[in-house]
Write a protein that holds these residues in place. Structure first.
Motif, PDB file in Angstrom:
ATOM      1  N   GLY A 195      -7.110 -11.047  -5.532  1.00 34.89           N
ATOM      2  CA  GLY A 195      -7.126 -10.041  -6.600  1.00 34.89           C
ATOM      3  C   GLY A 195      -8.385  -9.199  -6.568  1.00 34.89           C
ATOM      4  O   GLY A 195      -8.326  -7.965  -6.680  1.00 34.89           O
ATOM      5  N   VAL A 196      -9.534  -9.843  -6.420  1.00 36.71           N
ATOM      6  CA  VAL A 196     -10.804  -9.111  -6.332  1.00 36.71           C
ATOM      7  C   VAL A 196     -10.794  -8.163  -5.136  1.00 36.71           C
ATOM      8  O   VAL A 196     -11.198  -6.989  -5.231  1.00 36.71           O
ATOM      9  CB  VAL A 196     -11.992 -10.102  -6.234  1.00 36.71           C
ATOM     10  N   TYR A 197     -10.331  -8.650  -4.018  1.00 36.09           N
ATOM     11  CA  TYR A 197     -10.298  -7.850  -2.787  1.00 36.09           C
ATOM     12  C   TYR A 197      -9.375  -6.640  -2.935  1.00 36.09           C
ATOM     13  O   TYR A 197      -9.763  -5.506  -2.621  1.00 36.09           O
ATOM     14  CB  TYR A 197      -9.848  -8.732  -1.635  1.00 36.09           C
ATOM     15  N   LEU A 198      -8.176  -6.845  -3.425  1.00 34.45           N
ATOM     16  CA  LEU A 198      -7.205  -5.763  -3.534  1.00 34.45           C
ATOM     17  C   LEU A 198      -7.615  -4.738  -4.582  1.00 34.45           C
ATOM     18  O   LEU A 198      -7.396  -3.533  -4.402  1.00 34.45           O
ATOM     19  CB  LEU A 198      -5.820  -6.333  -3.852  1.00 34.45           C
ATOM     20  N   ARG A 199      -8.231  -5.204  -5.664  1.00 31.21           N
ATOM     21  CA  ARG A 199      -8.738  -4.257  -6.666  1.00 31.21           C
ATOM     22  C   ARG A 199      -9.889  -3.431  -6.100  1.00 31.21           C
ATOM     23  O   ARG A 199     -10.009  -2.228  -6.379  1.00 31.21           O
ATOM     24  CB  ARG A 199      -9.169  -4.995  -7.928  1.00 31.21           C
ATOM     25  N   GLY A 200     -10.728  -4.071  -5.317  1.00 29.78           N
ATOM     26  CA  GLY A 200     -11.848  -3.359  -4.706  1.00 29.78           C
ATOM     27  C   GLY A 200     -11.372  -2.258  -3.769  1.00 29.78           C
ATOM     28  O   GLY A 200     -12.025  -1.197  -3.666  1.00 29.78           O
ATOM     29  N   CYS A 211       0.797  -1.229   0.000  1.00 26.98           N
ATOM     30  CA  CYS A 211       0.000   0.000   0.000  1.00 26.98           C
ATOM     31  C   CYS A 211       0.830   1.281   0.000  1.00 26.98           C
ATOM     32  O   CYS A 211       0.262   2.383   0.001  1.00 26.98           O
ATOM     33  CB  CYS A 211      -0.925   0.012   1.220  1.00 26.98           C
ATOM     34  N   SER A 265      -7.367 -15.575  -6.931  1.00 27.60           N
ATOM     35  CA  SER A 265      -8.433 -14.775  -7.537  1.00 27.60           C
ATOM     36  C   SER A 265      -9.177 -13.967  -6.483  1.00 27.60           C
ATOM     37  O   SER A 265      -9.536 -12.802  -6.708  1.00 27.60           O
ATOM     38  CB  SER A 265      -9.400 -15.669  -8.316  1.00 27.60           C
ATOM     39  N   ILE A 313      -4.408  -2.398  -6.004  1.00 30.01           N
ATOM     40  CA  ILE A 313      -3.833  -2.703  -7.304  1.00 30.01           C
ATOM     41  C   ILE A 313      -4.804  -2.254  -8.376  1.00 30.01           C
ATOM     42  O   ILE A 313      -6.009  -2.105  -8.132  1.00 30.01           O
ATOM     43  CB  ILE A 313      -3.511  -4.217  -7.465  1.00 30.01           C
ATOM     44  N   GLU A 314      -4.318  -2.049  -9.579  1.00 28.11           N
ATOM     45  CA  GLU A 314      -5.140  -1.526 -10.664  1.00 28.11           C
ATOM     46  C   GLU A 314      -6.136  -2.553 -11.126  1.00 28.11           C
ATOM     47  O   GLU A 314      -5.859  -3.752 -11.104  1.00 28.11           O
ATOM     48  CB  GLU A 314      -4.251  -1.086 -11.833  1.00 28.11           C
ATOM     49  N   LYS A 315      -7.283  -2.085 -11.587  1.00 33.24           N
ATOM     50  CA  LYS A 315      -8.329  -2.974 -12.088  1.00 33.24           C
ATOM     51  C   LYS A 315      -7.987  -3.475 -13.483  1.00 33.24           C
ATOM     52  O   LYS A 315      -7.245  -2.874 -14.192  1.00 33.24           O
ATOM     53  CB  LYS A 315      -9.675  -2.243 -12.092  1.00 33.24           C
ATOM     54  N   GLY A 373      -8.626  -0.657  -4.245  1.00 36.26           N
ATOM     55  CA  GLY A 373      -7.803   0.261  -5.023  1.00 36.26           C
ATOM     56  C   GLY A 373      -6.328   0.092  -4.772  1.00 36.26           C
ATOM     57  O   GLY A 373      -5.526   0.961  -5.152  1.00 36.26           O
TER      58      GLY A 373
END
Length: 203
Positions: free
Chosen positions: A192-197, A141, A189, A201-203, A199
């Motif tokens: 990835g969904v959690y971290l993108r949500g 972060c 997966s 990591i990039e979507k 912000g």
């Protein structure tokens, strides 16, 4: 006649090894101290030279498990540097790997009802494992502005919970045998969904 199964001075480890096998086979409450002694091929009174009862043996197995677990987490985090994302993902995979390789320890740690906070040594080593994941989250972060940076402790606890859920449902026999996805794919997966949500990591 002297009993076999352990050498002089090795009684404690012989009991721990036998108890780990019993935990894997019968669960943390499915055996007695007498059965642990029998499995270690020692007298029924022998375990009480080192442990007050079954719960204390399980507590020691949990402590040893957290030591192994923390070492694996630290190694996974360290070897994946300098990529913060790779290091973070590696700690999650280390969780799955530990549960597979050390099922008896895992059960003692997370499914036996052992009170981690009641034992200072157990608390310290459990915190060491969590701190690795929290540090990985902090590193991940760092690029975010401070006012948009989610708490690293929150992230580490969420990922810990997600990893634990994947292990319990899909990495330790049924119903995992019926899943069309590997535990690693499910965890990666989900992370990835959690971290993108968030912000992170990039979507």
């Amino acid at each position: 006649m002297a009993r076999k199964g352990y050498h002089h001075g090795n009684l404690k480890e012989a009991l721990i090894k036998a108890t780990i096998a019993l935990i894997e086979d019968k669960g943390p409450t499915g055996f007695t101290m007498a059965e642990a002694a029998k499995a270690a091929n020692v007298s029924a009174a022998a375990p009480y030279r080192h442990f007050s009862g079954r719960d204390e043996i399980i507590e020691e197995i949990a402590r040893q498990g957290f030591e192994i677990f923390a070492d694996l987490m630290e190694y996974a985090h360290r070897k994946s540097q300098p990529s913060a994302l790779a290091a973070f993902e590696a700690t999650g995979r280390a969780y799955l790997a530990f549960a597979r390789k050390y099922p008896g320890h895992y059960i003692a740690m997370f499914e036996s009802g052992v009170k981690i906070t009641a034992n200072p040594d157990l608390t310290a080593v459990a915190n060491r494992a969590m701190n690795v994941l929290t540090q990985a989250a902090e590193d991940l972060c760092k690029h975010l502005p401070s006012d948009k940076r989610p708490p690293a402790t929150m992230i580490s606890q969420h990922i810990w919970a997600m990893s634990h859920g994947v292990v319990e449902l899909f990495a330790r026999g049924e119903p995992g045998a019926r899943s069309p996805f590997s535990p690693e794919d499910l965890l990666e997966s989900g992370m990835g969904v959690y971290l993108r949500g968030l912000g992170v990591i990039e979507k």
